[in-house]
Scaffold this motif. Structure first.
Motif, PDB file in Angstrom:
ATOM      1  N   LYS B 118       0.838  -1.203   0.000  1.00 28.36           N
ATOM      2  CA  LYS B 118       0.000   0.000   0.000  1.00 28.36           C
ATOM      3  C   LYS B 118       0.871   1.250   0.000  1.00 28.36           C
ATOM      4  O   LYS B 118       0.626   2.204  -0.731  1.00 28.36           O
ATOM      5  N   ARG B 121       2.446   1.830  -3.328  1.00 29.99           N
ATOM      6  CA  ARG B 121       1.484   2.341  -4.292  1.00 29.99           C
ATOM      7  C   ARG B 121       1.330   3.860  -4.129  1.00 29.99           C
ATOM      8  O   ARG B 121       1.378   4.618  -5.084  1.00 29.99           O
ATOM      9  N   GLU B 122       1.191   4.287  -2.876  1.00 31.03           N
ATOM     10  CA  GLU B 122       1.014   5.709  -2.590  1.00 31.03           C
ATOM     11  C   GLU B 122       2.238   6.510  -3.022  1.00 31.03           C
ATOM     12  O   GLU B 122       2.130   7.585  -3.595  1.00 31.03           O
ATOM     13  N   ARG B 123       3.388   5.966  -2.700  1.00 34.49           N
ATOM     14  CA  ARG B 123       4.631   6.681  -3.015  1.00 34.49           C
ATOM     15  C   ARG B 123       4.763   6.875  -4.528  1.00 34.49           C
ATOM     16  O   ARG B 123       5.193   7.912  -4.993  1.00 34.49           O
ATOM     17  N   LYS B 124       4.376   5.848  -5.231  1.00 30.55           N
ATOM     18  CA  LYS B 124       4.459   5.921  -6.680  1.00 30.55           C
ATOM     19  C   LYS B 124       3.589   7.054  -7.204  1.00 30.55           C
ATOM     20  O   LYS B 124       3.984   7.840  -8.053  1.00 30.55           O
ATOM     21  N   ARG B 125       2.399   7.151  -6.596  1.00 26.14           N
ATOM     22  CA  ARG B 125       1.442   8.166  -7.020  1.00 26.14           C
ATOM     23  C   ARG B 125       2.051   9.574  -6.908  1.00 26.14           C
ATOM     24  O   ARG B 125       1.736  10.468  -7.659  1.00 26.14           O
ATOM     25  N   TYR B 126       2.887   9.762  -5.877  1.00 23.26           N
ATOM     26  CA  TYR B 126       3.491  11.076  -5.651  1.00 23.26           C
ATOM     27  C   TYR B 126       4.903  11.168  -6.209  1.00 23.26           C
ATOM     28  O   TYR B 126       5.678  12.035  -5.825  1.00 23.26           O
ATOM     29  N   ASN B 127       5.256  10.196  -7.039  1.00 21.20           N
ATOM     30  CA  ASN B 127       6.582  10.216  -7.638  1.00 21.20           C
ATOM     31  C   ASN B 127       7.714  10.161  -6.632  1.00 21.20           C
ATOM     32  O   ASN B 127       8.720  10.843  -6.765  1.00 21.20           O
TER      33      ASN B 127
END
Ligand SMILES: Cc1cc2nc3c(=O)[nH]c(=O)nc-3n(C[C@H](O)[C@H](O)[C@H](O)COP(=O)(O)OP(=O)(O)OC[C@H]3O[C@@H](n4cnc5c(N)ncnc54)[C@H](O)[C@@H]3O)c2cc1C
Ligand code: SF4
Ligand code: SF4
Ligand code: SF4
Ligand code: SF4
Lengths: 815, 156
Positions: B118, B121-127
């Motif tokens: 999880k 996933r979040e980190r990816k969203r914020y680059n």
């Protein structure tokens, strides 16, 4: 008048000492731990001892008679009592000796109670060994004691009373009525203190100012009292009976002709919070502190006044005053007073609860302190005696009191403030008297209603329906709309959580030492206890004396107390001061320095270190001379003189060396030769004893008047004798009882530390520690630490130290 | 660890300085919300009855270690530390909420207390770069050597 020598006793010892030793059981206090008979038996075996006995209570009448009898029958010329602290009973036994014709300076004590049985309760064997050592040391010193002549000095028949609260007023009146001249120094514009601010007084519910005002007026007009308001003591010189006091008197800018009409005030444009009303109302720059103020003279607050530094920007009051008493030209004065005795009655400050953020004082307008409450409920106060909420001036229907605010806590003051329980109970009744419908809740930890009439008041308050809830709220929340307050906490007795909404909260604040009490402490050389209040000479038997002779304590300056106790103590202090003054002269201990002109080289080192400037160089002979009347007997000159030309009477080098010898006779490596000054560290060790704080039995204490007496030679000698460690201890730097003689101590110890390092010795084996009379715990932990350290000192180290210092052993031993 | 040992972490005489003012319990955010005994009662029970019964109380785990009790205690008694010690002991006798145990197991297995995917996933969203790897073995070893697995009866 030059000091005259007084004859005390006739017997002087012959060549051979005939010592009598009396070992005291002190009931079970000593006997319960120390094998007293064994100690007495041991004493009998010591050289010079011709008589030795054990008593149940040596200080009792029969005990004293036995000493007297032995002096006469056994022809004793020295007496040693092994019992409690010399700070307690030395005068008693000296008197007994004198009565039997023995010069009292031929008496010595071994402290086997405070320094032994009480601090080694669980180790009877070690305690007995230590007691034997202590007796051995006392006997060693006794052998070398010499008779001394005491000097008497006249006592000036006038007194200085510092602080014009109810305690200072009472002490002044008592002394003035006994015919002594009194200078009453008060720093504010009127006398009266806190009692003038209080509405009623518990437990009688008298109107406070109604019973105080007549006393204030009497003090103001008494022919023997010179009232100095707006004044503070700057400096004190001299000694018991002969103090020279410098007082700084700030200008009032209004002359004594003031009729207190108040016309000036109306026109004054400058406004500030009124201190007397705890800031709940305002005053002008020209004002009178309160209606009943004594002197009844207005005063100008120059910080507030528009006229600064002689430049007149406003003359409204000048114009308004018909009696023409406004004098901007008044200047600060410095007065010099000669007094024989001093009474300190500077009272207390009231705790400021701002730092207890959980209660919102200063953030929430309807949270007030108990002092503010006193002003609110007082008819002369800002609301004319109407209980109102500061926020909206409505009469509160629900009121809560919170107890122990700023008291009994490591986060503020640790002690119980003594007055706040009863004050709250009184306040609850005052509210019930005028607004009987008010709901009152008191949140408390313990209710302390211990005094005469207190429980009655408490019962009355409960009968009136005041709710006492055990459990202090965790926090107070304010309703931002209504400004009501919500208290959250645990009702401990019901085991339930509560959430109460009230209209107003009164924080029952404690009282604490004056924020600047340290200043006067230094000027007068007083000690303070751990709580910061001035320390009495003995907590039970000399409750109003201080360790500085001729200076006494009265009222809250000594500790938190109510009006009745303050007044009682004030009368006691006045009586104690009166005794000195009516006798007219006082004997000063014969502990002074004497220079041997044969040895003195006139190098002048002693002159430099004498804190009293009591040594000068005699131009004719080129050697140093001591002014005996002003020599205080610290002995720092003797410690400084490298030629051994100065002899301290009653604390001679020979006597101290003999004590070190005796202390290091057996197993020296297990011992800490400890030099303790009479006023602070020795008293601190006594206090550890009185408090039964246990510590290891390695200390062998040698008492000197001041740590400045400890010559480097003593330390080196102790090491040369194989001592495991040496402790030199004295008063905290600013608290030295001989002005600053202990600064010399520090220098000397630093020097020896260097020397030890240079010789490859561990300097940790010599410790310097400042211990106050109240720091029993500190003394014990120092002993604990040093004893622990001692375990790690190797025989090799001891041997090496002995070698390094061998030359200090004296000629015979060094060979 | 016995309670004696829990107390060896403290200057015991300091615990005895409690004079039952209740300010801690009055401040504790948990006491207002539930049936939690509250810091004062827990301390008193330990002092007067021993910790035996206290550590069986599942509500012991309600303490958030917010430290407000110590912060306001007039005697500055370190109650949060006592509570931590008590909970260590409670865990050993099995009084540990499933949820807490679950988190602990996750730390043992993944080295982290929060679900990894999880977060990633979040980190990816914020680059944001992926979370750095940590050595699970090392953590596992520490936990094993401190007797953690044994105490909590966790298989690893
Ligand atoms: C809110 C409150 C309510 C109380 N209620 C009661 C009660 O109902 N009943 C009761 O018996 N007791 C009560 N007390 C206690 C009572 O106020 C004190 O016992 C009493 O005031 C002590 O008197 P004091 O002279 O020792 O000190 P203070 O009243 O403090 O007076 C000391 C005086 O010394 C002056 N001063 C201070 N330092 C110096 C200095 N360096 N030089 C010159 N002057 C100095 C001060 O200006 C002051 O005038 C209450 C106290 C408070 C705070
Ligand atoms: S007198 Fe009462 S309120 Fe004041 S500190 Fe003592 S116990 Fe607390
Ligand atoms: S240094 Fe001390 S003992 Fe020596 S003369 Fe001065 S006051 Fe007296
Ligand atoms: S640390 Fe625990 S017991 Fe203390 S106040 Fe916070 S939740 Fe309550
Ligand atoms: S706040 Fe401190 S003193 Fe008061 S009950 Fe809690 S632990 Fe005891």
């Amino acid at each position: 008048m030059p000091p005259k020598h007084r004859k005390i006793a006739t017997t002087t010892p012959g060549k051979d000492p005939r010592i009598g030793v009396f070992v005291c059981h002190c009931g079970l206090n000593i006997g319960g731990t120390v094998d007293v008979d064994k100690v007495a038996e041991y004493a009998a075996s010591l050289p010079g001892v011709v008589f030795s006995a054990a008593n149940l209570y040596t200080c009792s009448q029969p005990g004293q008679e036995e000493i007297k009898k032995a002096i006469v029958e056994q022809g004793l010329n020295r007496v040693v009592v092994a019992s409690c602290s010399p700070r307690l009973h030395e005068p008693t036994f000296r008197k007994a000796c004198a009565e039997a014709g023995l010069n009292p300076y031929l008496f010595e004590m071994a402290n086997i109670r405070e320094h032994c049985s009480w601090v080694h309760l669980h180790d009877p064997e070690a305690a007995t060994m230590k007691a034997m050592d202590l007796v051995g040391m006392a006997v060693a010193r006794a052998r070398l004691l010499e008779p001394q002549k005491e000097i008497t000095v006249p006592v000036t028949k006038s007194a200085l009373v510092i602080g014009g609260g109810v305690a200072g007023i009472q002490a002044s009146l008592d002394l003035a009525d006994s015919g002594f001249k009194v200078y009453l120094v008060e720093r504010s514009a009127s006398i009266g203190g806190h009692m003038a601010q209080i509405d009623k007084t518990f437990p009688t519910m008298d109107c406070s100012i109604c019973i105080l005002a007549p006393k204030m007026a009497e003090a103001g007009r008494h022919p023997n009292i010179e009232l100095l308001t707006m004044s503070e003591v700057e400096h004190v010189d001299g000694y018991v009976g002969n103090f020279t006091v410098k007082v700084r008197k700030r200008p009032r800018f209004v002359s004594d002709e003031c009729t207190a009409c108040g016309d000036c005030t109306h026109d004054c444009p400058q406004i500030a919070p009124d201190e007397f009303n705890a800031g709940l109302s305002t005053r002008k720059a020209i004002y009178i502190p309160f209606a009943q103020a004594v002197p009844s003279t207005y005063v100008i607050d120059l910080d507030l006044c528009l006229n600064k530094e002689g430049i007149m920007a406003c003359d409204k009051c000048l114009q308004a005053c018909k009696a023409r008493c406004i004098q901007f030209s008044q200047k600060e004065e410095t007065l010099q007073l000669q007094v024989g005795t001093i009474i300190v009655a500077t009272g207390v400050d009231v705790y400021d609860p701002t730092s207890l953020t959980e209660y919102g004082y200063r953030r929430f307008p309807n949270v007030i302190t108990s002092l503010e409450f006193e002003r609110l409920i007082n008819a002369g106060g800002p609301s004319q005696g109407n209980l109102i909420r500061p926020y909206d001036q409505t009469v509160p229907k629900k009121v809560a009191f919170l107890q122990c605010i700023g008291s009994r806590s490591t986060r503020s003051n640790k002690y119980c403030s003594n007055i706040c329980c009863m004050n709250t109970i009184k306040d609850s009744l005052l509210i019930k008297e005028h607004w009987p419908e008010t709901e009152i809740k008191v949140f408390y930890i313990d209710i302390r209603a211990f005094g005469k009439g207190f429980e009655d008041l408490y019962r009355r308050s409960r009968r009136e329906g005041v709710e006492f809830i055990r459990g202090i709220p965790g926090e107070i929340i304010e309703d931002p709309e209504t400004r009501d307050l919500i208290l959250i906490g645990e009702n401990m007795l019901l085991g339930e959580w509560y959430k109460y909404q009230v209209d107003m909260v009164i924080l029952s604040v404690g009282i604490e030492p004056r924020h600047d009490s340290r200043r006067l402490q230094q000027i007068l050389n007083l000690s303070t206890g751990q709580d910061g209040f001035y320390l009495e000479a003995h907590p039970k038997l000399r409750p109003v004396d201080t360790a500085s002779s001729g200076i006494f304590l009265a009222g809250c300056a000594e500790g938190p107390k109510d009006v009745k106790d303050s007044v009682t103590q004030a009368s006691a202090a006045a009586a104690r001061a009166g005794i000195l003054m009516s006798r007219g002269e006082v004997t000063i201990e014969a502990i002074t320095a004497r220079v041997d002109p044969e040895i003195c080289t006139g190098c002048g080192m002693c002159i430099k270190v004498c804190p009293y400037h009591s040594i000068y160089k005699d131009e004719e002979t080129g050697v140093a001379r001591v002014v005996e009347a002003s020599c205080a007997g610290c002995g720092t000159c003797a410690a400084e003189c490298q030629f051994g030309a100065i002899k301290m009477l009653h604390f001679s080098d020979e006597q101290i060396y003999a004590q070190i010898d005796s202390a290091t006779d057996n197993e020296p490596e297990k011992k800490i030769v400890s030099f303790c000054c009479n006023w602070c560290s020795y008293a601190g060790a006594d206090f550890a004893g009185v408090s039964r704080i246990q510590y290891p039995p390695s200390a062998r204490i040698i008492r000197t008047m001041c740590s400045g007496r400890v010559s480097p030679g003593f330390v080196r000698y102790a090491f040369a004798r194989g001592a495991g460690a040496v402790l030199v201890s004295g008063c905290h730097p600013a608290d030295c009882h001989y002005i600053n003689a202990n600064m010399q101590t520090e220098k000397r110890i630093r020097r020896i530390h260097k020397e030890m390092r240079r010789n490859g010795l561990n300097p940790e084996r010599l410790q310097l520690a400042w211990v106050s009379a109240a720091e029993g715990q500190r003394f014990a932990s120092i002993m604990e630490k040093m004893a622990d350290f001692l375990k790690r000192v190797s025989p090799e180290e001891i041997r090496k130290t002995k070698e390094v210092y061998r030359k200090y052993l004296g000629e015979e031993a060094a060979q | 660890m016995t309670v004696q040992k829990v107390w060896s972490l403290f200057d015991r005489s300091q615990l005895y300085e409690c004079y039952e003012c209740s300010k801690c319990s009055g401040s504790c955010p948990v006491t207002l919300a539930g049936d939690f005994l509250g810091p004062r009662k827990i301390l008193l029970k330990c002092l007067q009855h021993g910790s035996g019964r206290v550590i069986r109380d599942p509500l012991l785990w309600y303490c958030t270690t917010c430290q407000v009790c110590q912060d306001r205690c007039p005697q500055e008694i370190n109650i949060p530390e006592l509570l931590t010690g008590l909970r260590n002991k409670a865990a050993k006798i099995g009084n540990i909420p499933e949820r807490v145990k679950f988190t602990v197991e996750k730390i043992a297995k993944t080295g982290r207390s929060v679900l990894g995917f999880k977060v990633e996933r979040e980190r990816k969203r914020y680059n944001l770069p992926p979370v750095v790897e940590i050595s699970k073995e090392e953590i596992s070893k520490i936990l094993a050597e401190t007797g953690f697995f044994k105490d909590l009866k966790i298989d690893h």
